[in-house]
Scaffold this active site. Sequence first.
Site, PDB file in Angstrom:
ATOM      1  N   GLU A 132      -8.274  -4.517  -7.124  1.00 59.32           N
ATOM      2  CA  GLU A 132      -8.592  -3.139  -6.771  1.00 59.32           C
ATOM      3  C   GLU A 132      -9.319  -2.157  -7.794  1.00 59.32           C
ATOM      4  O   GLU A 132      -9.342  -1.814  -8.260  1.00 59.32           O
ATOM      5  CB  GLU A 132      -7.685  -2.522  -6.551  1.00 59.32           C
ATOM      6  CG  GLU A 132      -6.065  -2.892  -5.690  1.00 59.32           C
ATOM      7  CD  GLU A 132      -5.513  -1.566  -5.148  1.00 59.32           C
ATOM      8  OE1 GLU A 132      -5.303  -0.674  -6.337  1.00 59.32           O
ATOM      9  OE2 GLU A 132      -4.312  -2.118  -4.434  1.00 59.32           O
ATOM     10  N   GLU A 142      -1.850  -8.042  -0.534  1.00 58.18           N
ATOM     11  CA  GLU A 142      -1.122  -6.937  -1.333  1.00 58.18           C
ATOM     12  C   GLU A 142      -0.519  -5.885   0.033  1.00 58.18           C
ATOM     13  O   GLU A 142      -1.325  -6.102   0.889  1.00 58.18           O
ATOM     14  CB  GLU A 142      -1.178  -5.916  -1.892  1.00 58.18           C
ATOM     15  CG  GLU A 142      -1.049  -6.588  -3.904  1.00 58.18           C
ATOM     16  CD  GLU A 142      -1.569  -5.700  -4.711  1.00 58.18           C
ATOM     17  OE1 GLU A 142      -1.487  -3.960  -4.298  1.00 58.18           O
ATOM     18  OE2 GLU A 142      -2.086  -5.784  -5.531  1.00 58.18           O
TER      19      GLU A 142
END
Length: 472
Positions: free
Chosen positions: A186, A378
Amino acid sequence: MASRKPCEELCLVHPGYHTGMGGTTFPDGFAWGVATSAFQIEGGWQEGGKGLSVWDVATERTGFVKDGSNARVACDHFNRLEEDAELIAGMGLNAYRFSISWPRVLPEGVGAVSLEGLGFYDRLVDALLARGIQPFATLFHWDYPYDLFKRGGWLAADSPAWFAEHASVVVDRLSDRVSNWITFNEPQCFLGDGHLSGVHAPFVQLGWRAFFEAQRNALLGHGLACQAIRQRALREPLVSIATCAAAGIPATSDAADVAAASKWGLEIQQLAAWHGGLYLDPILRGVWPTCDGRPVGEEFIEVSEVDLATMNQRLDYLGLNYYTSPRVRAGRGGVAEELPYEESWPRSAFGWPINPEGLYWATKFYYERYGSPVMVTENGIWLDDKLADGRVDDPERIEFIRSHLLQIRRALADGLPVLGYLHWTLMDNFEWAEGFRPRFGLVSCDHATQRRVPKTSAAWFAEVARTNGATL
Ligand code: GCO
């Protein structure tokens, strides 16, 4: 070079993926796993010669973490890796995504290597492989070396090369056994939250000019790391990045709303650090994103063709971290507009609206735009679940996972290539600026005693994985 083809391991290049296989089942070789990150579970903050990260330093100072806690010990995974590998094996999972703490292997970020630090990951990889679990190694999940931060961090001109050095050291040591490499987790967060809004380490608010400099350097670092992995890996590598799945969910099935939702989060309408296109257009298409026909951030930064060529390295798949997405409709002129969720909409304890459909749409929109197979790297939920009479019942987590897996099945049935599902997360851990209060784990972890107790959801997920999704 590697003698085995990657698809022999996890069938990541399953022929069916590209022939619209679809159906109602999960393909053979689908990755069922869990994901964690080093800082959130390892502890051992100064063990084995480890250097400090920006998160170590920030959590020592008051005010940054809501409950005032730190991750000096966290889940003490540094000293309990065998027990934790056993937990994963106990669920019958075939994949585990973890991150490598950069200052654990290079205490000062570059230069001297800690053999003890590398040895820890060596043992972790061996513990996983011995149990039939494929390691997915993330090279950077936000715990940036503090010594490099003092030298300018991601703003320093040398920072891409620093990251490539870290990648090289790790790949040289582990790539005889590890095939799956994820460069960053991220970039939206460590760049946007870390340098712009300042809600994550290094907790600075530097404005857009500095943000774009850090972003360009990080993307160059990603590119150099990809090159290093491909040049040095002993086994044929599968290279990826895990990014926030910023995608809109069409408010209705109307074609205009679907088109608007496909733009939201990928085509830039206004400056925002969470945009997928801001990172993935350079990485996967080799172009700088535009807004109204002008290069995004052109008043702050210039990115050359040479830079773009470095950023644009072939990836084997794209990692999507999906938690929630807004509903989006077509406003005037087709502009993507968010439709706020009602107060009564189901939410996680974080306040994030629960909308599993977003996983289907993210998979579809990212695949249509970038053409890379998708791995769900995720997906999870913070619940305020509690240990009572030695057990934790978390039916909401079961429903959360079930509903998201059904959306993956829907994507597969549409012929979209989804390679696996890595649940966030193995066990309750240190949730960054929120501290220990959030519980995201399939396994509960008492941070005072380090006692681990699998929740009801762990047994349920194990059964889903064992049957390759047939029991959903
Ligand atoms: C992220 C990170 C994880 C978080 C999880 C829950 O996506 O923010 O990858 O480290 O713990 O997402 O917020």
